[in-house]
Design a protein around this motif. Structure first.
Motif, PDB file in Angstrom:
ATOM      1  N   GLU A 180       0.831  -1.206   0.000  1.00  0.00           N
ATOM      2  CA  GLU A 180       0.000   0.000   0.000  1.00  0.00           C
ATOM      3  C   GLU A 180       0.867   1.259   0.000  1.00  0.00           C
ATOM      4  O   GLU A 180       0.581   2.227  -0.709  1.00  0.00           O
ATOM      5  N   GLN A 183       2.257   1.764  -3.471  1.00  0.00           N
ATOM      6  CA  GLN A 183       1.210   2.209  -4.385  1.00  0.00           C
ATOM      7  C   GLN A 183       0.875   3.680  -4.154  1.00  0.00           C
ATOM      8  O   GLN A 183       0.644   4.432  -5.112  1.00  0.00           O
ATOM      9  N   ASN A 184       0.866   4.108  -2.891  1.00  0.00           N
ATOM     10  CA  ASN A 184       0.630   5.521  -2.588  1.00  0.00           C
ATOM     11  C   ASN A 184       1.706   6.396  -3.215  1.00  0.00           C
ATOM     12  O   ASN A 184       1.431   7.497  -3.716  1.00  0.00           O
ATOM     13  N   ASN A 187       1.050   6.663  -6.902  1.00  0.00           N
ATOM     14  CA  ASN A 187      -0.113   7.524  -7.164  1.00  0.00           C
ATOM     15  C   ASN A 187       0.250   9.002  -7.121  1.00  0.00           C
ATOM     16  O   ASN A 187      -0.401   9.827  -7.781  1.00  0.00           O
ATOM     17  N   ARG A 188       1.272   9.356  -6.354  1.00  0.00           N
ATOM     18  CA  ARG A 188       1.660  10.764  -6.208  1.00  0.00           C
ATOM     19  C   ARG A 188       2.613  11.234  -7.311  1.00  0.00           C
ATOM     20  O   ARG A 188       2.912  12.425  -7.400  1.00  0.00           O
ATOM     21  N   ASN A 191       2.587  12.769 -14.142  1.00  0.00           N
ATOM     22  CA  ASN A 191       2.464  11.980 -15.365  1.00  0.00           C
ATOM     23  C   ASN A 191       3.834  11.786 -16.011  1.00  0.00           C
ATOM     24  O   ASN A 191       4.683  12.677 -15.997  1.00  0.00           O
ATOM     25  N   LYS A 203       2.283   6.709 -16.871  1.00  0.00           N
ATOM     26  CA  LYS A 203       1.235   7.386 -16.106  1.00  0.00           C
ATOM     27  C   LYS A 203       0.741   8.593 -16.870  1.00  0.00           C
ATOM     28  O   LYS A 203       1.523   9.483 -17.216  1.00  0.00           O
TER      29      LYS A 203
END
Length: 204
Positions: A180, A183-184, A187-188, A191, A203
């Motif tokens: 997790e 993955q966090n 996500n931050r 692109n 991304k």
């Protein structure tokens, strides 16, 4: 209850060091063991993108970090600069983790190639457990550690050392979910194209 972790830094460039450290130590910004101040260092690493470092100092103080790393890549999949996220772990959590991991055999874990029926391969994920204590280093690496598939295919019993290595991961994950947390971090990211392990992420 999962502990709150604190982001220390978020860089868009690789980490440099003037010390004679290994490539991994430089890349992740890890401590170089110093017997005058360090009692021991535990490191838990997943491939080339996530490493947990737990440090016990001689004066009964503790520090720890969880570090994530990905590489910026171009369209030809050539790696450029690295992006590193370093997260501080509270001292009390580090102390408790070191105690729990020591009590469950972290320091004496055998490498897969020394364990009967331990399966290894070329593709997939390699997980490593490293102890540095009194200047001595013990590293144990396992391939696809949390998968039963290859053991079932080969019809061999899961080695006790593999079961123990999985228990060490579960001890860590009780404090903060490693998957997790990574993955966090992903996500931050802004692109772009990134690589870690053998994966390419675009991304948008």
């Amino acid at each position: 209850m999962k502990k709150t972790l604190f982001i220390l830094l978020f860089l868009g460039i690789g980490i440099n060091s003037c010390f004679s450290q290994s490539v991994s130590e430089k890349r992740f910004g890890l401590f170089e063991f110093d017997s005058t101040i360090h009692e021991r260092i535990y490191r838990f690493q997943i491939e080339d993108y996530q490493i947990l470092e737990l440090i016990e100092f001689k004066k009964d103080s503790f520090e720890g970090t969880l570090t994530h790393l990905v590489w910026k890549t171009n369209r030809k999949e050539i790696r450029k600069d690295s992006i590193v996220q370093k997260i501080a772990i509270p001292a009390l959590t580090v102390k408790m983790l070191i105690s729990d991991l020591e009590g469950n055999g972290f320091e004496n874990l055998e490498d897969c190639n020394k364990v009967e029926d331990c399966i290894s391969g070329l593709d997939g994920t390699t997980t490593s457990f490293t102890t540095i204590k009194r200047g001595e280093t013990n590293t144990a690496s396992y391939w696809e550690l949390e998968s039963d598939y290859y053991y079932n295919q080969s019809k061999v019993k899961l080695p006790a050392e593999v079961i123990n290595a999985r228990k060490l991961i579960s001890i860590i994950n009780k404090e903060f979910d490693l998957e997790e947390q990574f993955q966090n971090f992903l996500n931050r990211l802004p692109n772009g194209r990134y690589s870690y392990s053998m994966l390419i992420m675009n991304k948008v």
